[in-house]
Design an enzyme around this catalytic site. Structure first.
Site, mmCIF file in Angstrom:
data_model
loop_
_atom_site.group_PDB
_atom_site.id
_atom_site.type_symbol
_atom_site.label_atom_id
_atom_site.label_comp_id
_atom_site.label_asym_id
_atom_site.label_seq_id
_atom_site.Cartn_x
_atom_site.Cartn_y
_atom_site.Cartn_z
ATOM 1 N N GLY A 10 0.595 -0.954 0.328
ATOM 2 C CA GLY A 10 -0.400 -0.030 0.097
ATOM 3 C C GLY A 10 1.393 1.081 -0.091
ATOM 4 O O GLY A 10 1.670 1.149 0.920
ATOM 5 N N GLY B 254 -0.164 4.676 0.780
ATOM 6 C CA GLY B 254 -1.061 5.424 1.689
ATOM 7 C C GLY B 254 -0.717 5.933 1.858
ATOM 8 O O GLY B 254 0.370 5.732 2.258
ATOM 9 N N PHE B 255 -1.256 5.981 3.028
ATOM 10 C CA PHE B 255 -1.190 7.454 4.221
ATOM 11 C C PHE B 255 -0.133 6.608 4.595
ATOM 12 O O PHE B 255 1.062 6.856 4.947
ATOM 13 C CB PHE B 255 -2.253 8.071 4.941
ATOM 14 N N GLU C 170 -19.490 16.778 2.785
ATOM 15 C CA GLU C 170 -18.604 17.952 1.843
ATOM 16 C C GLU C 170 -19.002 17.416 -0.036
ATOM 17 O O GLU C 170 -18.878 18.845 -0.021
ATOM 18 C CB GLU C 170 -17.123 17.055 1.932
ATOM 19 N N ASP D 4 -6.286 2.088 7.818
ATOM 20 C CA ASP D 4 -7.688 1.488 7.762
ATOM 21 C C ASP D 4 -8.233 -0.015 8.102
ATOM 22 O O ASP D 4 -9.126 -0.161 8.230
ATOM 23 C CB ASP D 4 -8.723 2.253 6.526
ATOM 24 N N ALA E 123 -7.161 9.431 8.391
ATOM 25 C CA ALA E 123 -5.918 10.113 7.545
ATOM 26 C C ALA E 123 -4.762 9.879 8.532
ATOM 27 O O ALA E 123 -4.035 9.201 8.456
ATOM 28 C CB ALA E 123 -5.624 11.162 6.101
#
Length: 448
Positions: free
Chosen positions: A14, A16-17, A178, A316, A327
């Site tokens: 991964g 991601g963050f 949002e 996550d 995040a």
């Protein structure tokens, strides 16, 4: 003879963050790091909705992984999707984009593959109600939003026009709130006076939420403020409702009393629920690890899989102390896992402290100059919330060029209501239908 320490292999699943912060924690360690991701970019997911609504371009919220990690000489990037783990041989099995396979040996494995959209057992909804977890999803939603206004312009009658001007969002969390606020701004300000036959300001935005409030995780005071702000914008809130069916022309919902209702809407967007990707189930089978209801891997306090101290699960996809899928959780857990490997390589024998998440707050942007932010006991909304939101997102955007580009785009959008990133392409299905001609459809003639 090469020292084993210098050859220690760390595979991170991964980009991601979680994966990015794990790799950064290992940048000066004598290890060989391999970052595996099915996409070649690192994505700033919290701003996906701004890409979908045309404020930011995809290049402002995504950056090539190789560029992000170019100053990490011990890091190698591999474009592939992990499909399974052989815990006995310590091998990760992955599938390349061309369908070929690759095996990646590891001494330490850090899993940070994130979550995917969940339709709560109704995957058939996905064809008509796309979620927003990837860059492709955001671009697809951008196309659907702006194309809906174009279709309303050439609708055959008032009923069809209103169907195209009705947008339904399922899920009242940050993404749903949002997006709802953005669509109302697009309809009332961005597209004002651009059409001749239809009136974009007449667009309806419906927000459906199964619980009794939007942004429930922010606490009741901020949730109520957010609800009032949405209603002032013209968003119609349908709380305590459950979606029972979705099709190309709308959705059916059931309220808390069991009463069903039908809403005609040509654009339905799904912003509710997440579930673990197939790799989580494969890892659980291979290790005997438990999974929670969403498929997350249950980990020890040091983020390791029970019985497998060489495997750490982060972000996550980990289940620990009911931590939210934020995040910041991914960043902190990824950095913790990277440091744990680094300390082991350095020969530290002291038992590591359990992972402790430091809550730096939550933020949701609603409309120009309006946002809600929760940082411990501090609750901000309105203009102050928006300023805090701005600072938080600028601080964590990857790369100076991304920050500069975002500031310029926000300045234009906030000052003029215009959105420069409105370009989209028709989907293949739309193109095929336009060539073949949709039977029974009759478009309105262009205005004189």
């Amino acid at each position: 003879m090469q020292d084993h320490v210098t050859a220690r292999r760390v595979v991170i699943l991964g980009g991601g963050f979680a994966g990015l912060f794990a790799a950064r924690a290992l940048r000066r360690s004598p290890v060989a790091v391999t970052v595996v991701d099915r996409r070649a970019h690192h994505l700033f997911q919290p701003l996906l909705y701004q890409c979908a609504s045309g404020i930011l371009s995809e290049g402002q919220i995504a950056q090539p992984l190789r560029a992000v990690l170019r100053r990490h000489p011990n890091v190698r990037c591999v474009l592939a999707e992990a499909t399974g783990v052989d815990v006995e041989a310590r091998l990760v099995h992955a599938r390349r984009p061309d369908g070929g396979t690759v095996e990646l040996p590891y001494d330490d494995l850090i899993v940070g593959v994130g979550m995917r959209q969940s339709y709560f057992g109704h995957d058939e909804f996905a064809a008509h109600a796309p979620g927003m977890k990837t860059l492709n999803d955001a671009l697809d939603i951008r196309r659907r939003i702006y194309q809906a206004f174009e279709m309303a312009e050439t609708a055959a009658d008032a009923r069809e026009r209103q169907q195209w001007l009705t947008f339904a969002l399922v899920g009242g969390g940050p993404t749903g709130v949002e997006l709802a606020g953005q669509i109302r701004e697009i309809a009332g300000h961005t597209l004002d006076r651009e059409f001749r036959t239809s009136d974009s300001s007449q667009a309806r935005v419906l927000l459906f939420e199964g619980s009794g409030e939007v942004l429930g995780a922010f606490g009741r005071p901020l949730a109520e403020r957010a609800a009032r702000t949405l209603q002032r914008l013209g968003v119609e809130l349908h709380l305590g409702t459950k979606v029972t069916s979705v099709d190309a022309r709308g959705l059916t919902v059931q309220d808390a009393d069991g009463v069903t209702g039908r809403f005609d809407a040509r654009t339905v967007l799904w912003t509710a629920g997440v579930e673990a990707p197939p790799l989580a189930a494969a890892l659980a089978r291979a290790t005997g690890a438990a999974q929670d209801r969403a498929g997350r891997i249950v980990v020890e306090p040091d983020l390791t899989v029970p019985g497998h101290p060489e495997i750490r699960v982060t972000g996550d996809v980990m289940s620990l102390n009911r931590l939210p899928g934020l995040a910041e959780v991914a960043m902190q857990s990824g950095a913790y896992a990277g440091r744990a490997v680094r300390h082991a390589v350095e020969g530290r024998t002291k038992q590591p402290k359990p992972f402790r998440y430091v809550d730096l707050g939550s933020a949701a942007y609603i409309s120009r100059g309006r946002a809600v932010v929760k940082v411990g006991p501090l609750h901000l909304s309105g203009a102050l919330g928006w300023l805090a939101w701005l600072f938080i997102h600028l601080a964590f955007l990857t790369g100076f060029r991304n920050r500069l580009g975002a500031v310029l785009s926000w300045s234009v959008a906030f000052a003029t209501s215009s959105r420069r990133e409105r370009a989209y392409a028709m989907s293949d299905a739309d193109a095929d239908a336009s060539v073949a001609g949709a039977p029974g459809q009759k478009a309105a003639p262009p205005p004189p």
